[in-house]
Design a protein around this motif. Structure first.
Motif, PDB file in Angstrom:
ATOM      1  N   TYR A   7     -19.241  74.598  44.849  1.00 41.19           N
ATOM      2  CA  TYR A   7     -19.716  75.413  43.724  1.00 41.19           C
ATOM      3  C   TYR A   7     -19.199  76.847  43.841  1.00 41.19           C
ATOM      4  O   TYR A   7     -18.877  77.505  42.857  1.00 41.19           O
ATOM      5  N   ILE A   8     -19.094  77.336  45.087  1.00 44.17           N
ATOM      6  CA  ILE A   8     -18.721  78.740  45.309  1.00 44.17           C
ATOM      7  C   ILE A   8     -17.231  78.979  45.106  1.00 44.17           C
ATOM      8  O   ILE A   8     -16.811  80.016  44.599  1.00 44.17           O
ATOM      9  N   SER A  37     -10.953  96.152  52.926  1.00 43.27           N
ATOM     10  CA  SER A  37     -12.224  95.698  53.487  1.00 43.27           C
ATOM     11  C   SER A  37     -12.695  94.388  52.857  1.00 43.27           C
ATOM     12  O   SER A  37     -13.687  93.812  53.274  1.00 43.27           O
ATOM     13  N   LEU A  38     -11.980  93.908  51.832  1.00 41.07           N
ATOM     14  CA  LEU A  38     -12.368  92.644  51.220  1.00 41.07           C
ATOM     15  C   LEU A  38     -11.848  91.492  52.081  1.00 41.07           C
ATOM     16  O   LEU A  38     -10.660  91.202  52.102  1.00 41.07           O
ATOM     17  N   ALA A  39     -12.730  90.842  52.817  1.00 41.81           N
ATOM     18  CA  ALA A  39     -12.342  89.733  53.688  1.00 41.81           C
ATOM     19  C   ALA A  39     -12.825  88.429  53.075  1.00 41.81           C
ATOM     20  O   ALA A  39     -14.001  88.290  52.767  1.00 41.81           O
ATOM     21  N   PHE A  40     -11.918  87.477  52.905  1.00 37.19           N
ATOM     22  CA  PHE A  40     -12.275  86.226  52.261  1.00 37.19           C
ATOM     23  C   PHE A  40     -12.635  85.124  53.255  1.00 37.19           C
ATOM     24  O   PHE A  40     -12.947  84.024  52.876  1.00 37.19           O
ATOM     25  N   HIS A  41     -12.549  85.414  54.547  1.00 37.51           N
ATOM     26  CA  HIS A  41     -12.872  84.401  55.545  1.00 37.51           C
ATOM     27  C   HIS A  41     -13.605  85.067  56.705  1.00 37.51           C
ATOM     28  O   HIS A  41     -13.384  86.224  57.009  1.00 37.51           O
ATOM     29  N   LYS A 179     -22.780  85.613  50.730  1.00 33.57           N
ATOM     30  CA  LYS A 179     -22.969  87.037  51.045  1.00 33.57           C
ATOM     31  C   LYS A 179     -21.704  87.826  50.751  1.00 33.57           C
ATOM     32  O   LYS A 179     -21.750  88.919  50.165  1.00 33.57           O
ATOM     33  N   LYS A 180     -20.548  87.272  51.145  1.00 37.06           N
ATOM     34  CA  LYS A 180     -19.293  87.977  50.909  1.00 37.06           C
ATOM     35  C   LYS A 180     -18.976  88.075  49.426  1.00 37.06           C
ATOM     36  O   LYS A 180     -18.445  89.080  48.961  1.00 37.06           O
ATOM     37  N   ILE A 181     -19.294  87.018  48.694  1.00 38.56           N
ATOM     38  CA  ILE A 181     -19.076  87.077  47.244  1.00 38.56           C
ATOM     39  C   ILE A 181     -19.878  88.216  46.635  1.00 38.56           C
ATOM     40  O   ILE A 181     -19.383  88.992  45.818  1.00 38.56           O
TER      41      ILE A 181
END
Length: 555
Positions: A7-8, A37-41, A179-181
């Motif tokens: 879903y995410i 600073s945007l980390a996707f993993h 949380k990251k989203i």
């Protein structure tokens, strides 16, 4: 609530797509923004396990049977009764507890109940020698997914742990990504808002604005000598304060002030006003800490359409200026948007400024005082007055730089107007910066004008002996009209071109008469005169004696 990764993923794909669009927009608008600073993993650390049983040998056996390394599990301890297990759960915050169903202090089911209240996502494996299904049913009620019977078999235990590890990894990945989203959405939303503040292109905010919401911009005007560290602190204070409420708010610092973008339902309007009033009180406390800090809260117009958001921003900036009359550390709320016609005043000021630049007899300060009287007489609003000050100063600055043909010839002092504490202080600042601009312009022009003179003096010192030397030749050398150059030369040197050249020639003639044995005719030719008689006549007129008499007297 754990949301499935399936879903995410589409949400994140959409977020990445908007990020690329935003980066292109910020690049076009020449806005710097750090997206690193945007980390996707994020790496999932090993699962932490606590073992609890009232028999020490059983605890030891369980620990011995578990394939810790193969399953990437971390042993955070053992406990021998329910109370000790609960304390270790509080201290170690494990991800999984393997516990006996019956223990002193707290039995397994009571332990699960209290531990779940502390950590809702904490997982349990129940181990018991009892085969009664009522225990299993009670355990399932508390969310226990696995129930093992003694004696414990190694293969069964590790297979169970393998299933628990898989479930833990999926849940943890989902929670981290959620949380990251949320964090990255807020970060990119902030970048979009910053882009809007500079470009006034409200469409860049369209991904963040849903239908049937109201929009409003709140401006926090900040005045302080140490603005950069202060605004960083205030931004954090504001973020902390608004996080306590349910309102949807985005905070961004821009050009020394703070801007808040609200999107809300009609029933939340009073909550927004209440939050704004709370911010005023928070800022008052900070003003007591930083004695030189002045801050004011200004609410722009409420708008229903995204394309009208620039009106909310501008009206907020306009009402913020009330602080110059009514004082700082308070809140002002806009109820209209001004659209004054400033062109007649700007044209009038520009014309006068150019005259002041050309005529030193004109007084810029007196003109400013007369301008203030004219603005008051015509009942020009506070906003229009300040815009006239700022825009006319920018026009004058541009004119001065253009005329001086040097970027750094004049200094930009616009911040002195913006930082004024009151209207009277703003008027005084305007007088000072306009007068200073005139002085800087005149000094720069003097330097600019003196350059041809310096070039001409150097040229004359090298060529004054040249018989073909003329005013026209020298004017051409310095790229000026001969009539203008003649007047400029006399103004700067105190004598005309011909007299200056004559002085150089007579001085050289005196030197040659005293230091050499050259004849009068030879000396005359050397300094630019073919006719010795003409030279003798000129020399006697200037020195009151003939050349040969000068040689006898001083040679």
């Amino acid at each position: 609530m754990i949301v499935p990764l399936s879903y995410i993923s589409p949400i994140y794909s959409s977020l990445e797509k908007h990020l690329k669009h935003l980066q292109n927009h910020l690049k076009r608008e020449n806005i710097g923004f750090d997206f690193h600073s945007l980390a996707f993993h994020r790496t999932i650390v090993g699962m932490k396990v606590l073992v609890a049983d009232d028999e020490r040998r059983v605890c030891a056996l369980i620990c011995a049977l578990i394939d810790w390394e193969g399953l990437s599990l971390q042993n955070v301890g053992t406990a021998y009764d329910g109370l000790e297990a609960l304390e270790k759960i509080k201290e170690e915050k494990p991800d999984l507890v393997i516990t006996d169903i019956r223990m002193p202090g707290l039995d397994g089911l009571e332990l699960i109940s209290q531990a779940k209240a502390l950590q809702p996502n904490l997982q349990f494996i129940i181990i018991s020698g009892h085969k009664q299904f009522d225990y299993a049913q009670s355990a399932i009620k508390y969310g226990v997914a696995e129930y093992l019977l003694k004696p414990i078999k190694k293969q069964e235990l590790n297979q169970t742990l393998q299933r628990m590890k898989k479930l833990y990894t999926e849940q943890t990945s989902s929670m981290i990504l959620q949380k990251k989203i949320k964090e990255d959405r807020e970060y990119i939303k902030g970048a979009s808002f910053l882009s809007f503040l500079k470009s006034l292109d409200s469409q860049i905010l369209s991904p963040w604005v849903t239908e049937n919401v109201l929009l409003r911009i709140l401006v926090i005007g900040i005045q302080s000598p140490s603005k950069v560290p202060v605004i960083q602190l205030l931004q954090q204070k504001v973020r902390t304060a608004i996080e306590k409420d349910s309102l949807n708010v985005c905070v961004q610092a821009y050009q020394g002030d703070l801007y808040l973008l609200y999107t809300y339902k009609q029933e939340q309007r009073s909550q927004l006003i209440s939050q704004a009033e709370t911010l005023v009180e928070i800022l008052k406390v900070q003003a007591q800490i930083f004695q030189d800090l002045r801050s004011t809260v200004a609410l722009g117009l409420e708008v229903q359409q995204l394309e009208d958001l620039p009106s909310s921003l501008l009206s907020g900036k306009q009402i913020l200026l009330r602080r110059l009359v009514d004082g700082h550390h308070r809140m002002f709320e806009a109820n209209m948007l001004e659209k004054p016609d400033l062109e007649p005043y700007l044209d009038f000021i520009a014309s006068w400024f150019e005259q002041c630049c050309a005529q030193e007899s004109l007084n810029m300060r007196q003109f400013c005082l007369d301008l203030f009287d004219k603005l008051e007489e015509n009942r020009i609003s506070l906003y229009a007055t300040m815009e006239i000050f700022l825009q006319s100063y920018r026009q004058a600055l541009h004119f001065a730089k253009e005329q001086c043909a040097q970027e750094n010839a004049v200094q930009n002092n616009e911040q002195l107007i913006n930082e004024a504490e009151s209207l009277e202080a703003a008027k005084e600042a305007y007088c000072n910066v306009m007068n200073s601009l005139i002085c800087q312009y005149r000094e720069a022009r003097e330097v600019l004008v003196s350059k041809p003179i310096r070039l001409s003096i150097t040229y004359l010192q090298e060529h004054y002996k040249d018989e073909m030397l003329s005013l026209e030749l020298l004017s051409e050398h310095v790229n000026l009209n001969s009539s203008y150059f003649s007047a400029l030369f006399k103004k700067n040197m105190g004598v005309g071109f011909s007299d200056y050249v004559l002085t150089l020639r007579i001085q050289e003639a005196k030197r040659l008469l005293v230091e050499t044995n050259k004849g009068i005719a030879e000396i005359a030719l050397e300094i630019g005169y073919h006719d010795p008689k003409h030279f003798t006549k000129i020399f006697k007129k200037n020195c009151q004696i003939k050349p040969n008499e000068y040689r006898k007297l001083y040679g």
